[in-house]
Scaffold this active site. Sequence first.
Site, mmCIF file in Angstrom:
data_model
loop_
_atom_site.group_PDB
_atom_site.id
_atom_site.type_symbol
_atom_site.label_atom_id
_atom_site.label_comp_id
_atom_site.label_asym_id
_atom_site.label_seq_id
_atom_site.Cartn_x
_atom_site.Cartn_y
_atom_site.Cartn_z
ATOM 1 N N ASP A 58 -23.243 -1.982 35.246
ATOM 2 C CA ASP A 58 -23.169 -2.143 33.792
ATOM 3 C C ASP A 58 -22.064 -1.230 33.279
ATOM 4 O OD1 ASP A 58 -23.570 -1.903 31.025
ATOM 5 O OD2 ASP A 58 -25.737 -2.153 31.218
ATOM 6 N N TYR A 163 -18.489 -8.220 16.697
ATOM 7 C CA TYR A 163 -17.500 -8.545 17.721
ATOM 8 C C TYR A 163 -16.105 -8.052 17.291
ATOM 9 C CZ TYR A 163 -15.041 -11.278 21.281
ATOM 10 O OH TYR A 163 -14.252 -11.662 22.346
HETATM 11 N N1 LIG Z 1 -13.001 -16.578 26.429
HETATM 12 C C1 LIG Z 1 -12.392 -16.306 25.281
HETATM 13 O O1 LIG Z 1 -12.045 -17.208 24.513
HETATM 14 C C2 LIG Z 1 -12.106 -14.882 24.890
HETATM 15 C C3 LIG Z 1 -11.314 -14.666 23.769
HETATM 16 C C4 LIG Z 1 -11.018 -13.370 23.388
HETATM 17 C C5 LIG Z 1 -11.508 -12.310 24.116
HETATM 18 N N2 LIG Z 1 -12.289 -12.540 25.194
HETATM 19 C C6 LIG Z 1 -12.792 -11.385 25.914
HETATM 20 O O2 LIG Z 1 -12.445 -11.488 27.270
HETATM 21 C C7 LIG Z 1 -13.395 -10.789 28.074
HETATM 22 C C8 LIG Z 1 -13.844 -11.710 29.189
HETATM 23 O O3 LIG Z 1 -14.498 -12.821 28.604
HETATM 24 P P1 LIG Z 1 -14.741 -14.207 29.369
HETATM 25 O O4 LIG Z 1 -14.340 -15.271 28.431
HETATM 26 O O5 LIG Z 1 -14.172 -14.152 30.731
HETATM 27 O O6 LIG Z 1 -16.333 -14.207 29.374
HETATM 28 P P2 LIG Z 1 -17.396 -14.491 30.515
HETATM 29 O O7 LIG Z 1 -18.698 -14.510 29.818
HETATM 30 O O8 LIG Z 1 -16.970 -15.658 31.320
HETATM 31 O O9 LIG Z 1 -17.287 -13.185 31.429
HETATM 32 C C9 LIG Z 1 -17.708 -11.924 30.974
HETATM 33 C C10 LIG Z 1 -18.337 -11.194 32.144
HETATM 34 O O10 LIG Z 1 -18.710 -9.886 31.692
HETATM 35 C C11 LIG Z 1 -19.940 -9.559 32.297
HETATM 36 N N3 LIG Z 1 -20.616 -8.534 31.519
HETATM 37 C C12 LIG Z 1 -21.159 -8.660 30.282
HETATM 38 N N4 LIG Z 1 -21.714 -7.501 29.902
HETATM 39 C C13 LIG Z 1 -21.520 -6.615 30.924
HETATM 40 C C14 LIG Z 1 -21.866 -5.268 31.128
HETATM 41 N N5 LIG Z 1 -22.537 -4.570 30.207
HETATM 42 N N6 LIG Z 1 -21.491 -4.687 32.280
HETATM 43 C C15 LIG Z 1 -20.823 -5.383 33.238
HETATM 44 N N7 LIG Z 1 -20.491 -6.667 33.104
HETATM 45 C C16 LIG Z 1 -20.828 -7.278 31.955
HETATM 46 C C17 LIG Z 1 -20.715 -10.883 32.332
HETATM 47 O O11 LIG Z 1 -21.763 -10.825 33.299
HETATM 48 C C18 LIG Z 1 -19.615 -11.871 32.672
HETATM 49 O O12 LIG Z 1 -19.516 -12.079 34.064
HETATM 50 C C19 LIG Z 1 -14.508 -10.350 27.112
HETATM 51 O O13 LIG Z 1 -14.302 -9.005 26.766
HETATM 52 C C20 LIG Z 1 -14.293 -11.244 25.911
HETATM 53 O O14 LIG Z 1 -14.774 -10.645 24.718
HETATM 54 C C21 LIG Z 1 -12.592 -13.797 25.606
#
Ligand SMILES: NC(=O)c1ccc[n+]([C@@H]2O[C@H](COP(=O)([O-])OP(=O)(O)OC[C@H]3O[C@@H](n4cnc5c(N)ncnc54)[C@H](O)[C@@H]3O)[C@@H](O)[C@H]2O)c1
Length: 255
Positions: A58, A163
């Site tokens: 985590d 967020y």
């Molecule tokens: N997908 C989008 O459109 C988007 C846009 C802007 C920003 N983001 C950011 O990009 C990053 C990755 O997002 P994604 O789209 O790949 O999402 P995702 O949900 O596919 O992956 C996020 C991962 O983070 C892990 N996670 C969550 N909380 C955690 C914790 N406390 N400790 C360890 N692992 C944890 C989850 O298990 C998951 O595997 C995030 O920070 C998200 O806010 C995503």
Amino acid sequence: MQVKDNTFLITGAASGLGAATAERLVAAGGRVVLCDLSEAVEAHAETLGEAARAVRGDVTSADDIQAAVDAAVALGGERGLAGVVHCAGVVSVAKLLDREGNPADLEAYVRTVQINLVGTYNVMRLASAAMAGNAAGEDGERGVIINTASVAAFDGQVGQCAYSASKAGVVGMSLPAARELSRHGIRVMAIAPGVFETPMMSDIPEDAVAALSAAVPFPKRLGRPDEFARLAEQIVTNPMLNGEVIRLDGGIRMQ
Ligand SMILES: NC(=O)c1ccc[n+]([C@@H]2O[C@H](COP(=O)([O-])OP(=O)(O)OC[C@H]3O[C@@H](n4cnc5c(N)ncnc54)[C@H](O)[C@@H]3O)[C@@H](O)[C@H]2O)c1
């Protein structure tokens, strides 16, 4: 800094942007420690072979992230931990007031900020402590940290107080962290993605995806995880990128 023969810690690596970054860095000859809360991180590390290790953890836990950093230092051998791509995060939606005028749940707000912002600080502080001990490379470089913000840091929408605040905090830390860590030869960058096709976005209905795609000036589609990974790779290899947040969004500005 080159990717080849260097070792990187990637958080949130079980899914989406982090999983794609792990694949790209391994394809470029790097080694990776994949850290994620989800057990799926183990299967993903296995698909990447000898160059990858998984550590369940985590990002808000000092012990878990120290264990992930230690695993990366061990995997890196003489070179230690060269870089971090911090992708772990959660999305949340809550209005300050619901339809009946009741205030939002405070714990949900704190949870989002705890994971997205405090988790980022936790990863930065523990990773930079390890990287500061590395032998200096070209220009005195010892490491690079790439955090993940969001366009919501700048153009937050209704329901995104938590967020947007958490991601604006990630943006805000980039410059002071880069300035502070410069004396150790460690760069700090952030990527602010627009809307990317990842499991985080999989709950969005098809018509909303079509509307979001249409709102992107060019190209008119959601981002692909490997496009994030390509930018992360470029940041690793380009030493002049430091103390900056790069929007990766096809030019979208959220309404
Ligand atoms: N997908 C989008 O459109 C988007 C846009 C802007 C920003 N983001 C950011 O990009 C990053 C990755 O997002 P994604 O789209 O790949 O999402 P995702 O949900 O596919 O992956 C996020 C991962 O983070 C892990 N996670 C969550 N909380 C955690 C914790 N406390 N400790 C360890 N692992 C944890 C989850 O298990 C998951 O595997 C995030 O920070 C998200 O806010 C995503």
